[in-house]
Motif scaffolding. Structure first.
Motif, mmCIF file in Angstrom:
data_model
loop_
_atom_site.group_PDB
_atom_site.id
_atom_site.type_symbol
_atom_site.label_atom_id
_atom_site.label_comp_id
_atom_site.label_asym_id
_atom_site.label_seq_id
_atom_site.Cartn_x
_atom_site.Cartn_y
_atom_site.Cartn_z
ATOM 1 N N ILE A 17 0.880 -1.265 0.054
ATOM 2 C CA ILE A 17 0.047 0.095 0.019
ATOM 3 C C ILE A 17 0.921 1.125 -0.019
ATOM 4 N N ASP A 18 1.938 1.338 0.653
ATOM 5 C CA ASP A 18 3.016 2.356 0.882
ATOM 6 C C ASP A 18 3.328 2.546 -0.610
ATOM 7 N N ALA A 19 3.805 1.524 -1.299
ATOM 8 C CA ALA A 19 4.590 1.739 -2.698
ATOM 9 C C ALA A 19 3.405 2.325 -3.562
ATOM 10 N N LEU A 20 2.105 1.920 -3.327
ATOM 11 C CA LEU A 20 1.095 2.441 -4.190
ATOM 12 C C LEU A 20 0.886 3.796 -3.877
ATOM 13 N N ILE A 21 0.956 4.429 -2.884
ATOM 14 C CA ILE A 21 0.733 5.661 -2.405
ATOM 15 C C ILE A 21 1.804 6.617 -3.036
ATOM 16 N N GLY A 22 3.077 5.859 -2.994
ATOM 17 C CA GLY A 22 4.207 6.577 -3.580
ATOM 18 C C GLY A 22 4.281 6.697 -5.169
#
Length: 56
Positions: A17-22
């Protein structure tokens, strides 16, 4: 020492999820491109720690 697989699954989910936010931030905020590699590296680190919890 046994690890809880739920902790590993949670860390993998947080990393993804953190990578998708990035990715979304990079597309919408031009200034974010400078820190994007560090953001993705930290996301992969979190997900990798989660995988380590799942494997051990």
């Amino acid at each position: 020492m046994e690890t809880n697989p739920l902790v590993g699954a949670f860390l993998v989910a947080v990393g993804v999820i953190d990578a998708l936010i990035g990715v979304v931030l990079r597309a919408r905020v031009p200034a974010f491109a400078r820190v994007y590699p560090l953001w993705i590296a930290s996301s992969l680190l979190i997900a990798g720690i989660g995988v380590a919890f799942l494997v051990t």
